[in-house]
Structures are given as C-alpha cells and as structure tokens.
Design a protein around this motif. Structure first.
Motif, mmCIF file in Angstrom:
data_model
loop_
_atom_site.group_PDB
_atom_site.id
_atom_site.type_symbol
_atom_site.label_atom_id
_atom_site.label_comp_id
_atom_site.label_asym_id
_atom_site.label_seq_id
_atom_site.Cartn_x
_atom_site.Cartn_y
_atom_site.Cartn_z
ATOM 1 N N ASP A 51 0.824 -1.207 0.000
ATOM 2 C CA ASP A 51 0.000 0.000 0.000
ATOM 3 C C ASP A 51 0.857 1.254 0.000
ATOM 4 O OD1 ASP A 51 -2.910 1.108 0.648
ATOM 5 O OD2 ASP A 51 -1.475 2.223 1.881
ATOM 6 N N SER A 53 0.936 5.711 -1.637
ATOM 7 C CA SER A 53 0.139 6.911 -1.899
ATOM 8 C C SER A 53 0.999 7.923 -2.626
ATOM 9 C CB SER A 53 -0.365 7.530 -0.592
ATOM 10 O OG SER A 53 -0.961 8.804 -0.828
ATOM 11 N N LYS A 87 -3.005 5.542 -3.400
ATOM 12 C CA LYS A 87 -4.056 6.511 -3.120
ATOM 13 C C LYS A 87 -3.713 7.849 -3.774
ATOM 14 C CE LYS A 87 -3.339 5.667 1.314
ATOM 15 N NZ LYS A 87 -2.465 4.476 1.225
ATOM 16 N N TYR A 138 -7.082 1.166 -6.279
ATOM 17 C CA TYR A 138 -6.880 2.614 -6.330
ATOM 18 C C TYR A 138 -7.918 3.297 -5.453
ATOM 19 C CZ TYR A 138 -5.252 6.933 -8.643
ATOM 20 O OH TYR A 138 -4.687 8.162 -8.921
ATOM 21 N N TYR A 139 -7.430 4.136 -4.546
ATOM 22 C CA TYR A 139 -8.301 4.804 -3.576
ATOM 23 C C TYR A 139 -8.173 6.328 -3.667
ATOM 24 C CZ TYR A 139 -6.874 0.715 -0.501
ATOM 25 O OH TYR A 139 -6.538 -0.482 0.066
ATOM 26 N N HIS A 141 -7.497 9.178 -1.313
ATOM 27 C CA HIS A 141 -6.897 9.102 0.020
ATOM 28 C C HIS A 141 -7.836 9.636 1.096
ATOM 29 C CE1 HIS A 141 -2.660 9.056 1.979
ATOM 30 N NE2 HIS A 141 -3.573 8.827 2.894
ATOM 31 N N SER A 171 -10.918 5.326 1.259
ATOM 32 C CA SER A 171 -10.100 5.479 2.454
ATOM 33 C C SER A 171 -10.641 6.619 3.301
ATOM 34 C CB SER A 171 -8.646 5.773 2.043
ATOM 35 O OG SER A 171 -7.823 5.958 3.167
ATOM 36 N N GLN A 191 -10.267 1.421 3.337
ATOM 37 C CA GLN A 191 -9.141 1.509 4.258
ATOM 38 C C GLN A 191 -9.558 2.335 5.470
ATOM 39 O OE1 GLN A 191 -4.532 2.995 3.945
ATOM 40 N NE2 GLN A 191 -5.393 1.898 2.203
#
Length: 333
Positions: A51, A53, A87, A138-139, A141, A171, A191
């Motif tokens: 994980d 970002s 993220k 894919y998030y 954030h 997330s 998340q």
C-alpha cells in the motif's frame, strides 16, 4: 488460519505491507536502499498487497521507491504476484490542491483535491512512478468535502473501463459515503484506521460487511504502540505531534496494556503478533497493513497470519481490552 484473503473479489495475502514508513518525514530518516531491501523482503516473505500513496514523501517519493521494486519483479515475470495499491488526492503534489481544512492535531492543514477532472492525471502520474500499466487497487486518500464521493468514484470507474485500474477502494470515509460510492461502482476495499488502540465504528463495519466490502486496516499496530517497544519518539518522527505519544501518555498506556502483553507472552508470540492476529480474528475479510523497515520485524508481522487464537484467548483478550481507553489517542488521516 489461511494466508490469503479476499477484498471484494481481489485476492491478497492475509497481511499486507504499508509502505508509508519507507518515506522520509514519517518515522524519522530513512534511505532508499534500506527501503528497497524492506520491500523486497516483504514480497519475498509473501506480503502480496503493498500500500502506497502519491502523498507519501515529497514528489511521489513512496511510489517511485515502490516502482523501482515493481520493475524488478516485472523483469522476472512476477508483476502479477504484487497487488499494487495506491491513493490519490491528499497533500497533492504539483500545486493543484484546491481545498484545505483544519484538523484536530498539530499537522497544520490537509490539502485535498478529488475533483473528477484530476483523477485520470493522478492515476497516470502514479502509473509512471510505479512502473506499471495498471493499478490493482486505487483509492481516493480522503473524501473531498466539496465533491460528492459518487463523482470521484465515477471518475475512477472510467479508469477501470480503460484498463488502468483493476479494483476501486475508499479510504477514511463514513459508512454513508461507503454506501453511496458502492451504489455507483463496486468497492472492493475500504481503508480504515483500526487496531486494539484505535477501535473502529461498529456501524461502519456492519455497512462494509453488508456490502461485501473488504477492510484494509491501517495502523494495525497502533502506529507502533502495540508492539510494546515504543517508549519515546524522536522530534523528526510524525508521532511526536500525536498526544498519545507524549511521554506521560505512553507511560500510562504502557501500564494499561500490560494485561495484553501478558496474554501474548503466555501464547508464546510477540505483542505485535497478537495485535495482528486479533484483527484477523475480527472478520475473514480484514487485511492489516503493518509497515516496517526491518526485515526481522517484517517477518515477525507476516508470521502473525499463522497464529490461531482459541476461544479462551479471545475471551481473555476482550476482557483485558474492556474499558481500556488510551490516553490522548487521536485518529490520524
């Protein structure tokens, strides 16, 4: 206990790896060679979910570091063995942050921009840094206060249709935001900060379970507290800004959590392994993502996937945790 789990229809290792610790400005200084060694070790030991970002470290540092290892594995024909999760939209590089808002701890302000028109650009920049042609998970954030979460997720959905993203995550969202987003596109994982030190909202968990959304638990070791080894933090460690890590609170909480450490000792495992095993016990679709720079600690964390807690151990642990409220704990973002 199985060593694999599913987040929606995405299969991952039961315990992943949180790469945030490998960037400067987080847990003090770190060099890239050490970071790459840690990543290689985590992957070699079976942590398939990694994980990252675009906001970890300056100028996409964390993604570039991870990308150097992803490229190595790609050359070996092993890219598909890595679940690359990242993220976007938080502490945005490149000066496009449109909205900032104050938070309840001394980190200044958080800059967020999850406008749909920026999402493809974020993803393409991440793909370049990560050295891959697709993002497995894919998030956003953090949800943008000025953009409906449905709009942001819709933009990620276009990336799914284009083959750039395999699975969509969220997330730091609420239960209502999770439900609204899932109605637009299937959400594989959400998340959330979750550990014995930072409980999660039961209503949030119930929503995720009802929708079939997996949980990626970040901070599963209480940002290190639950290992039982943190007695102080350095000034260049971001935890120095968290009230719970002030010396007076650390000492008090160390005493409060002594029964938990005693249960770990009786079971012949470390306190950190107990914390991870406890999370895995909460739900079959929970994947903790502890981070570490030390190969021995990475191996220790991943070994927690093989720990099976008995009913008596769980009961003892729940009794030890009942009423334990850590001093000065502040939820992070």
């Amino acid at each position: 206990m199985t060593n694999t789990r599913t987040l929606g229809d995405l299969s991952t290792s039961a315990i992943g790896f949180g790469a945030m610790v490998l960037s400067p400005g987080v847990y003090g200084d770190v060099d890239d060679d050490r970071g790459r060694r840690a990543l290689r070790h985590a992957l070699d030991e079976g942590a398939t979910l990694v994980d990252s970002s675009d906001g970890y470290g300056p100028d996409g540092h964390n993604e570039r570091l991870l990308g150097s290892v992803v490229r190595e594995w790609d050359k070996l024909g092993r890219r598909d063995e890595i679940v690359v999760a990242t993220k976007f939209g938080f502490l945005v590089p490149g000066g496009v942050a449109r909205h900032s808002f104050p938070v309840a701890y001394e980190f200044g302000e958080l800059a967020v921009n999850a406008e749909p028109r920026h999402v493809r650009g974020y993803a393409e920049a991440s793909l370049r840094r990560l050295g891959t042609d697709h993002l497995d998970l894919y998030y956003p954030h953090y949800p943008d206060p000025e953009v409906p979460i449905e709009d942001t997720v819709g933009a990620i959905g276009e990336l799914v249709d284009a083959g750039l993203v395999r699975h969509i995550g969220l997330s730091n969202v609420t239960a209502d935001q999770l439900a609204a987003a899932h109605a637009v596109r299937p959400i594989a994982a959400v998340q959330v900060q979750w550990s014995m030190w930072t409980p999660v909202d039961p209503d949030f968990l119930a929503t995720a379970r009802r929708l079939g959304v997996g949980i990626v638990a970040w901070g599963p070791l209480g940002t290190g507290f639950l290992t039982g080894t943190v007695t102080s933090v350095a000034d260049n460690d971001f935890r120095a800004n968290i009230p719970g890590f002030a010396d007076r609170h650390l000492a008090a909480d160390h005493d409060r959590f002594a029964p938990v450490r005693a249960i770990a000792a009786a079971a012949g495992i470390t306190p950190g392994q107990l914390a991870l095993a406890w999370l895995l016990h909460q739900d079959e679709h929970v994947v903790p993502i502890p981070g570490s720079r030390t190969p021995a600690h990475i191996s220790e964390n991943l070994a927690a996937a093989a720990v099976s807690l008995s009913a008596d151990q769980v009961a003892d642990l729940e009794a030890a945790l009942d009423g334990v409220s850590p001093s000065g704990t502040v939820r992070l973002l």
